[in-house]
Write an enzyme that holds these catalytic residues in place. Structure first.
Site, PDB file in Angstrom:
ATOM      1  N   SER A 129      -9.762   0.848   6.719  1.00 29.96           N
ATOM      2  CA  SER A 129      -9.534   0.909   8.165  1.00 29.96           C
ATOM      3  C   SER A 129      -9.510   2.330   8.708  1.00 29.96           C
ATOM      4  O   SER A 129      -9.643   2.528   9.912  1.00 29.96           O
ATOM      5  CB  SER A 129      -8.236   0.195   8.531  1.00 29.96           C
ATOM      6  OG  SER A 129      -7.111   0.908   8.048  1.00 29.96           O
TER       7      SER A 129
ATOM      8  N   LYS B  97      -2.261   4.562  10.270  1.00 24.95           N
ATOM      9  CA  LYS B  97      -3.198   4.617  11.400  1.00 24.95           C
ATOM     10  C   LYS B  97      -3.036   5.969  12.104  1.00 24.95           C
ATOM     11  O   LYS B  97      -2.162   6.763  11.788  1.00 24.95           O
ATOM     12  CB  LYS B  97      -2.921   3.493  12.406  1.00 24.95           C
ATOM     13  CG  LYS B  97      -2.929   2.083  11.834  1.00 24.95           C
ATOM     14  CD  LYS B  97      -4.311   1.617  11.405  1.00 24.95           C
ATOM     15  CE  LYS B  97      -4.243   0.195  10.827  1.00 24.95           C
ATOM     16  NZ  LYS B  97      -5.555  -0.230  10.282  1.00 24.95           N
TER      17      LYS B  97
END
Length: 253
Positions: free
Chosen positions: A44, A105
């Site tokens: 990701s 993230k």
């Protein structure tokens, strides 16, 4: 003679136990207050972070919450010595809906920000961020297929505070290329993965959503080890070919 030998033996065992206990206490202090190792299990954050990267996360960057402590005992709320992350920081946090799961993230939205994606372009407070096309990303396919030499669009994005990084765009007009306007609540942050079409992040409100400041564990600082996707770190006989030597001790940005 035998009695003396037995005493020395017992003394040696006791000294060994003390050394082990001291080493464990030092490791616990370092892990709790300074640095904690994490590994990257998914794509990701490609191409910034790759599957098989092992990195140190600084615990002191944003202060400490109960999630900073091993096993996360709920002994206090909020943060001690708290300092909010900057836009563009890569952070590890506990998933709000499942605080036993760690996510990593990039911080895109700060408290009070309005975040939106229009036609694949990120808008912050109604202003489009600066985006520049780079050469395609090739290798270790970030889009989930088995093709090891897939070519994927790569962009250089620059946030309002001047932080630049690379993002990947697997598919035109993907599901999250056009979103609602997200208004970040007070005390929360909006997180996104650099691999935009292959990242479950704050855009998915029911799965991640807005991340409370308390849930942030620390800031990703340095890759200390990296091994090719699909390889096992314990197979040291494969290291000469499997280790990504060029990524070792690189700073995470």
């Amino acid at each position: 003679m035998s009695a003396t030998t037995g005493t020395k033996s017992e003394s040696g065992v006791g000294e060994t136990i003390r050394v082990v206990i001291h080493a464990l206490l030092i490791a616990l202090v370092i892990r709790t207050f300074l640095f904690q190792p994490f590994n990257i299990p998914s794509g990701s954050m490609k191409a910034t972070l790759l599957v098989g990267d092992y990195l140190f996360v600084s615990k002191y960057s944003y202060g400490y919450s109960h999630y900073s402590i091993p096993f996360s005992p709920n002994i206090f709320s909020g943060r001690i010595f708290g300092s909010e992350p900057n836009r563009g920081d890569i952070v590890v946090f506990r998933l709000p809906r499942d605080d036993s799961t760690d996510y990593i993230k990039r911080v895109i939205g700060l408290p009070g920000d309005r975040i939106e994606v229009r036609n694949g372009l990120l808008y912050i407070n109604d202003e489009p961020i600066k985006r520049e096309r780079l050469s395609d990303f090739v290798g270790e396919d970030p889009c989930g297929s088995a093709d090891a030499t897939a070519r994927v669009k790569r962009w250089k994005e620059t946030l309002p505070n001047g932080v630049s990084y690379e993002s990947l765009d697997c598919t035109d007009n993907s599901y999250m290329d056009n979103t609602i306007v997200y208004t970040v609540p007070p005390g929360h942050f909006f997180m996104m993965g650099d691999n935009r079409d292959n990242s479950t992040d704050s855009r998915f409100l029911s799965q991640v959503g807005y991340v409370p400041f308390e849930n942030i564990i620390g800031r990703a600082q340095m890759i200390f080890f990296s091994i090719a996707e699909g390889e096992q770190a314990w197979m040291i006989w494969r290291w000469p070919f499997a280790v990504r030597w060029n990524r070792l001790f690189s700073i995470v940005r």
